[in-house]
Design a protein around this motif. Structure first.
Motif, PDB file in Angstrom:
ATOM      1  N   THR A 141       0.837  -1.202   0.000  1.00 59.13           N
ATOM      2  CA  THR A 141       0.000   0.000   0.000  1.00 59.13           C
ATOM      3  C   THR A 141       0.869   1.248   0.000  1.00 59.13           C
ATOM      4  OG1 THR A 141      -1.723  -1.170   1.222  1.00 59.13           O
ATOM      5  CG2 THR A 141      -1.834   1.234   1.211  1.00 59.13           C
ATOM      6  N   LEU A 142       0.593   2.134  -0.918  1.00 57.17           N
ATOM      7  CA  LEU A 142       1.328   3.396  -0.989  1.00 57.17           C
ATOM      8  C   LEU A 142       0.524   4.455  -0.228  1.00 57.17           C
ATOM      9  CD1 LEU A 142       4.045   3.937  -2.496  1.00 57.17           C
ATOM     10  CD2 LEU A 142       2.706   5.223  -4.158  1.00 57.17           C
ATOM     11  N   GLY A 143       0.584   4.334   1.106  1.00 57.76           N
ATOM     12  CA  GLY A 143      -0.161   5.234   1.972  1.00 57.76           C
ATOM     13  C   GLY A 143      -1.140   4.472   2.843  1.00 57.76           C
ATOM     14  N   LEU A 144      -0.632   3.852   3.921  1.00 55.95           N
ATOM     15  CA  LEU A 144      -1.478   3.069   4.810  1.00 55.95           C
ATOM     16  C   LEU A 144      -2.539   3.953   5.457  1.00 55.95           C
ATOM     17  CD1 LEU A 144       1.242   0.915   6.609  1.00 55.95           C
ATOM     18  CD2 LEU A 144      -0.435   0.094   4.944  1.00 55.95           C
ATOM     19  N   THR A 145      -3.771   3.478   5.484  1.00 57.70           N
ATOM     20  CA  THR A 145      -4.833   4.276   6.096  1.00 57.70           C
ATOM     21  C   THR A 145      -4.612   4.462   7.591  1.00 57.70           C
ATOM     22  OG1 THR A 145      -6.147   2.271   6.367  1.00 57.70           O
ATOM     23  CG2 THR A 145      -6.581   3.598   4.423  1.00 57.70           C
TER      24      THR A 145
END
Length: 463
Positions: free
Chosen positions: A205-209
């Motif tokens: 993931t390019l930007g973990l929530t």
């Protein structure tokens, strides 16, 4: 002297709030029998919507909440256009195709001129389409080898809920690499332990929530390259770039994560997040035409036109796609870079200011990921209140700053997160810091007898 009496016309001073409709309760369960004046109906609903939070103070959502006047005009002009009816609205279809080609260029597709991809209703649908393509490719390969296709699995880290849905809806084993305290991203070493011949793809993931960090796509790909050399296993990668797909190309240009990596077969991103478009648009792209199995494409005869489609939805509005194209040509790389860089700098400012309170530890300081910051209490601090209390206190000033526990095996770690988007500038950030300081001073003066828990706050994790 003559006396005259003027005959007054009977009319309400205020035609809306003086109307009978505004003096009664709105229908809430049963379908109403009578009609209502449109102005009255609008005002009644408008009044109820005031109870919603202020979107500009919503620091929880990844979705875009600030839209310029031109975007509103384009949305109005497209409100009656159905995106699926490409024969009736050929120019709208052309704008969608332009966006696909531009994204192929942005994400370094090796077949830029013939890039294959599609718009969706958001990054969740886009992610599922990328996953479906990976599943079909795996099945086809297994059948050609004469091997069973009944036990597919997918390897992820702490992903957004859409991947849990994908695994459940299509009966795929989800092998989720757990978080651990102090380690919140999947690592290449862990990935190779979780994959096998039944793995349809690995999803970094390019930007973990949960924390806003990027997972190391290039390093994961290198580990899978080595695994293939040693075992023959060829495991593809799908990058969930829901947020980072519209950030990294502009402010993290040295980061290699996209189609420059041969193992990356597909990418999804959300146009209505850092793509800066209105809610309701996402994108999924494939590295090469052959990476999208032909069996998944339907050719639909609809209202006189025969069109290819690959989607979970059918009819949907066209305005979001048109607005996406508007953003692309209005901003270009220069504009997107300025906006994303300003957001990143605001996130770093917040991280620095929050650290000055002396009781927090940064999980993510705003450097190298999604604009914003994530923090927790220092282990040596006993504040006497919880981050849920702090979130609740900030909400009294309108700020939505979510607090939540992390997934397995870091479920005992409670964090708080700020997500910085276009429209939230450094001046507003300074006002938030002042309100945080007021909240901390309030807790000193009024000690919390029983700190709030996650269950009591009902916070939505935005994951």
């Amino acid at each position: 002297m003559s006396l005259y009496q003027k005959e007054y016309e009977h009319r309400a001073i205020d035609p809306t709030f003086g109307s009978a409709a505004m003096g009664s309760l709105l229908p809430k369960d049963a379908f109403p029998e009578a009609e209502m004046d449109p102005q009255d109906a609008y005002q009644a609903i408008h009044n109820e919507l005031v109870l919603d939070g202020n979107a500009s103070q919503n620091l929880a959502t990844f979705c875009q909440t600030w839209l310029d006047g031109e975007t509103h005009k384009l949305m109005d002009e497209c409100i009656d256009k159905n995106m699926i009816d490409k024969d009736e609205y050929p120019q709208t279809a052309e704008l969608e195709a332009r966006c696909v080609r531009m994204l192929g260029n942005l994400w370094n597709s090796p077949e830029e001129a013939n890039t294959i991809g599609t718009s969706t209703t958001g990054s969740s649908e886009a992610a599922m389409l990328g996953g479906l393509a990976a599943l079909w490719r795996w099945r086809k390969k297994r059948k050609a080898q004469g091997k069973p296709t009944d036990k597919p699995n997918i390897v992820t880290g702490a992903v957004q809920i859409c991947w849990d849905k994908f695994a459940r809806y299509w009966d795929i084993e989800q092998r989720q690499i757990p978080m651990k305290p102090g380690k919140y991203c999947m690592t290449p070493e862990e990935v190779v332990k979780y994959v096998d011949e039944n793995t349809i793809c690995v999803v970094p993931t390019l930007g973990l929530t949960f924390t806003l960090q990027y997972e190391p796509v290039k390093q994961i790909a290198a580990a899978l390259d080595k695994l293939q050399q040693e075992t023959g296993l060829d495991i593809p990668i799908h990058v969930d770039g829901a947020s980072g797909g519209f950030i990294a190309p502009f402010i993290h240009r040295d980061l290699v994560w996209d189609f420059r990596i041969e193992r990356v077969k597909s990418i999804n991103a959300s146009g209505h997040k850092f793509g800066l478009s209105p809610l309701g648009v996402g994108w999924v792209m494939w590295r090469e035409v052959s990476d999208l199995p032909e069996e998944l494409i339907f050719y639909v005869n609809y209202l006189g036109g025969n069109m290819p489609t690959f989607a979970l939805n059918f009819s949907r509005p066209a305005g979001q796609i048109v607005s996406q194209y508007y953003n692309f040509i209005r901003l270009g790389k220069e504009g997107y870079t300025k906006i994303q860089q300003e957001c990143a700098e605001t996130g770093q400012y917040l991280a620095n200011e929050i650290m000055k309170f002396g009781i927090f530890e940064m999980v993510y300081d705003g450097e190298g990921g999604v604009p914003g910051c994530t923090w927790k209490f220092r282990d040596d601090v006993k504040p006497g209140f919880s981050l849920y209390d702090l979130a609740d206190k900030l909400r009294s000033r309108g700020w939505q700053v979510p607090a939540y526990s992390l997934p397995t095996d870091a479920q005992n770690v409670v964090v708080q997160r700020i997500l910085v988007r276009k429209g939230f500038n450094i001046d507003m950030a300074s006002l938030l810091i002042k309100d945080m300081n007021r909240a901390l001073e309030y807790f000193k003066a009024h000690p919390v007898a029983k700190p709030l828990t996650e269950a009591e706050t009902g916070n939505f994790k935005h994951s």
